[in-house]
Design a protein around this motif. Structure first.
Motif, mmCIF file in Angstrom:
data_model
loop_
_atom_site.group_PDB
_atom_site.id
_atom_site.type_symbol
_atom_site.label_atom_id
_atom_site.label_comp_id
_atom_site.label_asym_id
_atom_site.label_seq_id
_atom_site.Cartn_x
_atom_site.Cartn_y
_atom_site.Cartn_z
ATOM 1 N N SER A 50 0.849 -1.186 0.000
ATOM 2 C CA SER A 50 0.000 0.000 0.000
ATOM 3 C C SER A 50 0.890 1.242 0.000
ATOM 4 O O SER A 50 2.030 1.193 0.432
ATOM 5 N N LEU A 52 0.289 4.271 1.506
ATOM 6 C CA LEU A 52 -0.560 5.107 2.329
ATOM 7 C C LEU A 52 0.191 5.681 3.518
ATOM 8 O O LEU A 52 0.390 5.018 4.512
ATOM 9 N N ASN A 54 -0.048 7.738 6.424
ATOM 10 C CA ASN A 54 -1.149 8.329 7.154
ATOM 11 C C ASN A 54 -0.766 9.009 8.461
ATOM 12 O O ASN A 54 -1.359 9.988 8.858
ATOM 13 N N SER A 55 0.257 8.488 9.130
ATOM 14 C CA SER A 55 0.632 9.119 10.396
ATOM 15 C C SER A 55 1.400 10.394 10.108
ATOM 16 O O SER A 55 2.209 10.434 9.203
ATOM 17 N N VAL A 56 1.133 11.387 10.908
ATOM 18 C CA VAL A 56 1.965 12.579 10.874
ATOM 19 C C VAL A 56 3.115 12.278 11.823
ATOM 20 O O VAL A 56 2.878 11.832 12.939
ATOM 21 N N HIS B 105 -2.565 13.281 15.286
ATOM 22 C CA HIS B 105 -1.448 13.025 14.372
ATOM 23 C C HIS B 105 -1.880 12.175 13.180
ATOM 24 O O HIS B 105 -1.239 11.191 12.844
ATOM 25 N N THR B 106 -3.025 12.544 12.625
ATOM 26 C CA THR B 106 -3.588 11.739 11.546
ATOM 27 C C THR B 106 -3.975 12.647 10.385
ATOM 28 O O THR B 106 -4.647 13.661 10.586
ATOM 29 N N LYS B 107 -3.560 12.265 9.216
ATOM 30 C CA LYS B 107 -3.913 13.058 8.036
ATOM 31 C C LYS B 107 -5.319 12.702 7.580
ATOM 32 O O LYS B 107 -5.737 11.564 7.689
ATOM 33 N N ILE B 116 -12.063 9.184 8.316
ATOM 34 C CA ILE B 116 -10.750 9.510 7.754
ATOM 35 C C ILE B 116 -10.856 9.401 6.242
ATOM 36 O O ILE B 116 -11.312 8.380 5.714
ATOM 37 N N ARG B 118 -8.744 9.072 4.029
ATOM 38 C CA ARG B 118 -7.684 8.334 3.331
ATOM 39 C C ARG B 118 -7.838 6.844 3.636
ATOM 40 O O ARG B 118 -8.378 6.480 4.675
ATOM 41 N N VAL B 119 -7.318 6.065 2.735
ATOM 42 C CA VAL B 119 -7.377 4.619 2.960
ATOM 43 C C VAL B 119 -6.261 4.248 3.942
ATOM 44 O O VAL B 119 -5.148 4.732 3.822
ATOM 45 N N LEU B 120 -6.605 3.411 4.903
ATOM 46 C CA LEU B 120 -5.578 2.955 5.856
ATOM 47 C C LEU B 120 -5.087 1.577 5.426
ATOM 48 O O LEU B 120 -5.829 0.596 5.514
ATOM 49 N N GLY B 121 -3.860 1.522 5.009
ATOM 50 C CA GLY B 121 -3.288 0.249 4.569
ATOM 51 C C GLY B 121 -2.967 -0.652 5.749
ATOM 52 O O GLY B 121 -3.064 -0.221 6.910
ATOM 53 N N PRO B 122 -2.596 -1.898 5.477
ATOM 54 C CA PRO B 122 -2.198 -2.781 6.573
ATOM 55 C C PRO B 122 -1.072 -2.145 7.383
ATOM 56 O O PRO B 122 -0.162 -1.560 6.807
ATOM 57 N N ARG B 123 -1.178 -2.231 8.698
ATOM 58 C CA ARG B 123 -0.220 -1.682 9.652
ATOM 59 C C ARG B 123 -0.254 -0.154 9.757
ATOM 60 O O ARG B 123 0.493 0.432 10.532
ATOM 61 N N ARG B 125 -1.553 3.501 10.872
ATOM 62 C CA ARG B 125 -2.129 3.923 12.143
ATOM 63 C C ARG B 125 -2.939 5.196 11.971
ATOM 64 O O ARG B 125 -2.685 5.984 11.073
ATOM 65 N N ALA B 126 -3.866 5.376 12.893
ATOM 66 C CA ALA B 126 -4.637 6.608 12.919
ATOM 67 C C ALA B 126 -4.992 6.882 14.368
ATOM 68 O O ALA B 126 -4.976 5.974 15.190
ATOM 69 N N HIS B 129 -9.032 11.864 18.791
ATOM 70 C CA HIS B 129 -9.119 12.399 20.147
ATOM 71 C C HIS B 129 -10.547 12.860 20.395
ATOM 72 O O HIS B 129 -11.097 13.653 19.631
#
Ligand code: SF4
Ligand code: SF4
Ligand code: SF4
Lengths: 302, 182
Positions: A50, A52, A54-56, B105-107, B116, B118-123, B125-126, B129
């Motif tokens: 993937s 992706l 995503n974490s900042v 800390h999440t886009k 969210i 965006r697509v969250l791929g395997p592993r 994180r998001a 709060h």
């Protein structure tokens, strides 16, 4: 006059290094952290197919100097697997190893949490208290380190004794302060009591209102304590670099004792009065080297 | 000799004092955190999730100025082999509680729609709060008992359901309760 110029140049250099450390390590602005995070996420993306991100990146994702201390002691296999995924978790141990040979230069020159020292300089003297020559921070510092490790022991799970690793972290606050400078105040909203206590201690009481501004470092930072312990042990080997005083040049004027931000210098009366350096707390900021009117202090090999 | 034993005594007192600081700070934090805020880590998809239990009214010094808020940061990791687009719901929320949603800390976190983008791929994180603003807690021992749900935006499937309880420690007959751990 010449001394003043040397001192000013030195201060400019130190603030420059602090800003460099901040740019390297702090928050979402940290170049090392951002770069490392994106690199790791790219590797992950390749591995898992993937793309992706995503974490900042945050201090927690990339550069915590506290958690890995607990992991190594209580969960070494976890430390290895985390560090395999993110090599920056090994940073604290690299810094400890460096400190063994050349001392805790990271603390004096790069650590973004050292910001309080420079802000403390801007505070009028009458508003600050000074502990210079009054306490030896080393016993308290090492006692804190032992306690810090003790409370993280797995046997206390489910009891009121709990790890203070993340709840009383001054780096998290450093991040919040810089985020606020860039207009993001989320760190200052929804305070917890632990956060409030940390802020009061790190930034205010032991920070800008204490002469030297490094109270949190010398009393309450486990990472700094480990680096200084390594420095102290390493200084006995002949090729290690350390701070030294040339006794014959020292006039015992006391300028360095008053100005040392970590309370590392003292004039003690043994058979005769001498200046002593406490390697358990000195962070090699070199303020004393640049302030001494007779150039009695030197940092070097042997 | 006297000087030496004085130095040894100072050393021992210093070490003990230093040792007592993290112990004291840790105990204080565990006493008050249920009345303030948590940061908890979960994986999805998962059948089971440990509950989050708040103890409204049991906070520490930070609550002197701000007594009516509770917060939780929920960090989530996608442990599935496939990517997911996720959204969130708080179920059974009573009208006396307002919740502020934000990404941690999440886009791509959409604060209005609670999802969210965006697509969250395997592993991947998001983090979410949640800040709970409690208006008039009343004197019932349980202010809220519901769920925080993570669901797949495409299929609507529930990926994780975390029970959340807010207990009112000041109410008569309040249950004692712990919380999750960090
Ligand atoms: S003692 Fe800790 S907070 Fe202070 S400069 Fe060193 S690493 Fe940073
Ligand atoms: S400033 Fe120099 S001369 Fe004065 S006490 Fe320190 S080392 Fe000695
Ligand atoms: S002894 Fe000198 S180098 Fe060490 S912390 Fe004090 S002023 Fe800085």
């Amino acid at each position: 006059m010449k001394r003043k110029i040397i001192w000013r140049k030195h201060l400019v250099k130190r603030v420059g290094f602090l800003l460099l450390g901040t740019a390297m390590f702090t928050g979402s602005y940290g170049l090392v952290m951002t770069g490392m995070t994106h690199l790791l996420l790219a590797v992950e993306a390749k591995r898992f197919g993937s793309v992706l991100v995503n974490s900042v990146p945050t201090i927690h994702r990339a550069m915590c100097l506290r958690m890995p201390i607990d992991w190594v002691i209580y969960r070494p296999e976890f430390f290895i697997s985390r560090t395999f995924g993110n090599p920056l978790y090994a940073l604290i141990f690299i810094l400890i190893a460096i400190s063994f040979f050349v001392g805790p230069l990271f603390c004096g020159w790069l650590c973004p949490a050292g910001l309080t020292e420079h802000l403390s300089r801007l505070m009028p003297s009458r508003l600050k208290f000074s502990l210079a020559g009054k306490v030896d921070p080393a016993p308290l510092r090492y006692g804190f380190l032992i306690g810090y490790i003790f409370v993280a022991a797995p046997m206390f799970r489910g009891t009121p004794i709990r790890s203070i690793c993340c709840s009383y972290c001054n780096w998290t606050w450093t991040e919040h302060v810089w985020e606020a400078v860039f207009g993001d105040f989320h760190g200052f909203i929804a305070w917890t009591s632990a956060g409030l206590i940390t802020f009061l201690l790190w930034f205010l009481i032991l920070g800008i209102f204490m002469k030297g501004g490094r109270g949190f470092c010398i009393f309450l930072c486990p990472a700094g304590a480990l680096m200084n312990l390594a420095y102290f042990l390493g200084k006995h080997i002949p090729f290690a670099w350390k701070l030294k005083v040339e006794k014959e040049k020292c006039t015992l004027c006391g300028i360095c004792v008053r100005e040392c931000p970590t309370l590392a210098l003292n004039i003690v009366a043994k058979s005769e009065k001498t200046l002593t350096i406490n390697h358990h707390v000195c962070n090699l900021c070199m303020d004393c080297v640049n302030l001494c009117p007779t150039n009695a202090l030197k940092y070097g090999k042997g | 000799m006297a000087v030496k034993s004085r130095a040894a005594a100072i050393l021992i007192i210093g070490v003990l004092l230093g040792f007592a600081i993290p112990v004291g700070l840790g105990v204080y934090h565990s006493m008050v955190r249920g009345g303030e805020s948590y940061h908890l880590f979960y994986s999805f998809p998962s059948e089971k999730a440990r509950p989050i239990i708040f103890r409204y009214g049991a906070g520490g010094i930070a609550k002197i100025l701000d007594p009516n808020t509770l917060g939780v940061t929920i960090s989530l990791t996608n442990v599935d082999k496939k990517p997911h687009m996720i959204g969130f719901k708080l179920e059974k929320l009573p009208p006396n509680i307002h919740v502020h949603w934000s990404g941690f800390h999440t886009k791509g976190f959409n604060e209005e729609k609670h999802l969210i983008e965006r697509v969250l791929g395997p592993r991947s994180r998001a983090g979410v709060h949640l800040t709970f603003f409690i208006e008039q807690a009343g004197d019932k021992p349980v202010i809220y008992s519901g769920y925080f749900k993570v669901y797949d935006l495409k299929t609507g499937d529930t990926l994780l359901k975390i029970p959340i309880k807010i207990l009112n420690v000041k109410a008569a007959g309040a249950e004692a309760g712990g919380g999750g751990r960090r």
